[in-house]
Design a protein around this motif. Sequence first.
Motif, short mmCIF file in Angstrom:
data_model
loop_
_atom_site.label_atom_id
_atom_site.label_comp_id
_atom_site.label_asym_id
_atom_site.label_seq_id
_atom_site.Cartn_x
_atom_site.Cartn_y
_atom_site.Cartn_z
N ALA A 46 20.60 47.62 40.25
CA ALA A 46 20.86 47.25 41.64
C ALA A 46 20.46 45.80 41.90
CB ALA A 46 20.12 48.19 42.58
N ASN A 47 20.61 44.98 40.88
CA ASN A 47 20.33 43.55 40.97
C ASN A 47 21.64 42.81 40.79
OD1 ASN A 47 19.99 40.92 39.47
ND2 ASN A 47 17.87 41.23 40.05
N LEU A 48 21.96 41.90 41.69
CA LEU A 48 23.26 41.23 41.68
C LEU A 48 23.47 40.44 40.38
CD1 LEU A 48 25.55 41.18 43.75
CD2 LEU A 48 24.61 39.03 44.64
N LEU A 49 22.43 39.76 39.91
CA LEU A 49 22.57 38.96 38.70
C LEU A 49 22.88 39.84 37.48
CD1 LEU A 49 19.55 36.50 39.12
CD2 LEU A 49 21.96 36.06 39.64
N GLN A 50 22.31 41.01 37.48
CA GLN A 50 22.44 41.92 36.34
C GLN A 50 23.89 42.32 36.08
OE1 GLN A 50 20.08 45.40 36.99
NE2 GLN A 50 19.43 45.57 34.87
N GLU A 51 24.71 42.28 37.12
CA GLU A 51 26.10 42.74 36.99
C GLU A 51 27.10 41.60 36.82
OE1 GLU A 51 26.86 45.86 36.54
OE2 GLU A 51 24.71 46.27 36.67
N ASP A 252 32.75 33.86 49.68
CA ASP A 252 32.73 34.78 50.82
C ASP A 252 32.74 36.22 50.32
OD1 ASP A 252 32.87 36.11 53.18
OD2 ASP A 252 34.64 35.05 53.96
N SER A 253 31.56 36.72 50.03
CA SER A 253 31.42 38.08 49.49
C SER A 253 31.76 39.15 50.52
CB SER A 253 29.99 38.29 48.97
OG SER A 253 29.04 37.85 49.91
N THR A 254 31.89 38.76 51.81
CA THR A 254 32.27 39.76 52.82
C THR A 254 33.72 40.20 52.65
OG1 THR A 254 32.99 38.16 54.50
CG2 THR A 254 30.65 38.73 54.47
N THR A 255 34.49 39.47 51.85
CA THR A 255 35.88 39.85 51.61
C THR A 255 36.02 40.90 50.51
OG1 THR A 255 36.25 38.08 49.99
CG2 THR A 255 36.66 37.55 52.31
N VAL A 256 34.94 41.15 49.77
CA VAL A 256 34.99 42.16 48.71
C VAL A 256 34.95 43.54 49.34
CG1 VAL A 256 33.82 43.06 46.66
CG2 VAL A 256 33.85 40.59 47.10
N PRO A 257 35.94 44.39 49.09
CA PRO A 257 35.94 45.72 49.69
C PRO A 257 34.78 46.58 49.19
CG PRO A 257 38.12 45.13 48.84
CD PRO A 257 37.14 44.14 48.28
N LEU A 258 33.96 47.04 50.10
CA LEU A 258 32.83 47.92 49.77
C LEU A 258 32.99 49.23 50.52
CD1 LEU A 258 29.66 45.60 49.89
CD2 LEU A 258 31.01 46.26 47.89
N PHE A 284 27.91 45.80 41.46
CA PHE A 284 28.98 45.63 40.47
C PHE A 284 30.19 44.95 41.12
CE2 PHE A 284 32.86 47.04 38.42
CZ PHE A 284 32.59 46.90 37.07
N LYS A 285 30.60 45.42 42.27
CA LYS A 285 31.81 44.89 42.91
C LYS A 285 31.65 43.42 43.33
CE LYS A 285 33.19 49.44 44.66
NZ LYS A 285 33.32 50.31 45.86
N ILE A 286 30.52 43.10 43.97
CA ILE A 286 30.33 41.73 44.43
C ILE A 286 30.05 40.79 43.27
CG2 ILE A 286 28.76 40.23 45.73
CD1 ILE A 286 28.75 42.21 47.96
N ALA A 287 29.24 41.23 42.32
CA ALA A 287 28.87 40.36 41.21
C ALA A 287 30.08 39.99 40.36
CB ALA A 287 27.81 41.04 40.34
N ARG A 288 30.97 40.95 40.11
CA ARG A 288 32.15 40.63 39.30
C ARG A 288 33.04 39.61 40.00
NH1 ARG A 288 32.18 44.14 34.78
NH2 ARG A 288 29.97 44.62 34.60
N ALA A 289 33.23 39.77 41.30
CA ALA A 289 34.06 38.82 42.04
C ALA A 289 33.39 37.45 42.13
CB ALA A 289 34.33 39.36 43.44
N TRP A 290 32.08 37.42 42.35
CA TRP A 290 31.36 36.15 42.44
C TRP A 290 31.36 35.45 41.09
CZ3 TRP A 290 25.42 35.33 43.54
CH2 TRP A 290 25.23 34.01 44.00
N SER A 291 31.23 36.20 40.01
CA SER A 291 31.25 35.61 38.67
C SER A 291 32.53 34.82 38.43
CB SER A 291 31.12 36.70 37.60
OG SER A 291 29.91 37.41 37.71
#
Length: 311
Positions: A46-51, A252-258, A284-291
């Motif tokens: 549950a750590n953003l960097l980890q994903e 803009d991580s608010t655009t990632v569907p959660l 997982f969802k936000i980290a992949r998109a941010w990456s």
Amino acid sequence: MDHLACFKPGDLSSTSAPDLTSYRWRLLAQGDSWFSTSAAKLNAHANLLQEMVFKGPACAVNCAGSGEALSHMVDLESAADFVSLLSEDGAPVWDGVLLSVGGNDLIAAAQTPAHAADGSDVPLHLRLIRHQTEWGAPSAGVARYFSEPGWQTYSDYLRTNVRHLLTLRDQGPSAGKPVFMHCYAVPMPRPAGADDSGLGASGPWLYPALKAYALPSADWAAVSRLMVFHLAQLLKSMAADKEQFPGLHVFDSTTVPLAPATPGTSGSSGDWHNEIHLNHSGCFKIARAWSEHIEAVLSGVKTVEPVRKRP
């Protein structure tokens, strides 16, 4: 795709120190509980960097620590490792800096009560929510609960601190390197605070604040959305101001569907572990998109701002 290899500052001086030169991208990270290295958070993924994943080997030295409590964005006295690794002579040259900052301060501002302990009124410019006697016209929607003077105070605070971080960057070997920030996600105000896993230090956070202000529960989700979208717009406006904020890149991580949490629940729900922290699927969802956004910038590929769907 390679997962981001995460190290602590102390690892760099250990007998088995990692060879940073073996990585295509070398990043320095600092942030709040979304970057926390608490054992429970790492065990729960549950750590953003980890994903985060990249096309080539990438590493990050994470200075965020294991704390989970709300804290001010830039506490340099307790961030000595970050300051040293970013700005001192002889520090590594980083390809970029990852920041998860501003969200805790937004929550803390929302928690500021309308009245001080002595019963006196807290001025509107020092809080984000209006007392019931200060609400605007119903035609304004949930914006009638929102303190624009308080938002201006928060905006000035955030801008000042991010400019300071960029100044620190430019004092060291990584001058001019890109700094990456995200915009968090919209939490559901609900009675979901810490549990025995250690993923949260207290909480809930927004839920008691909105109750104390007597905001109608039917409007809580929209109030949360209003605040986070204000933050996203502020951060993106800062990134667009290349003179004041050179090298700042905001995703803009608010655009990632959660999957939102179910109102009234007290445990993990949807993509949320508790009220303001993501669980594994959310990270997982936000980290992949941010990456993808980060690697595009590092590789010199022009990025396209994602389009947010209307709520």
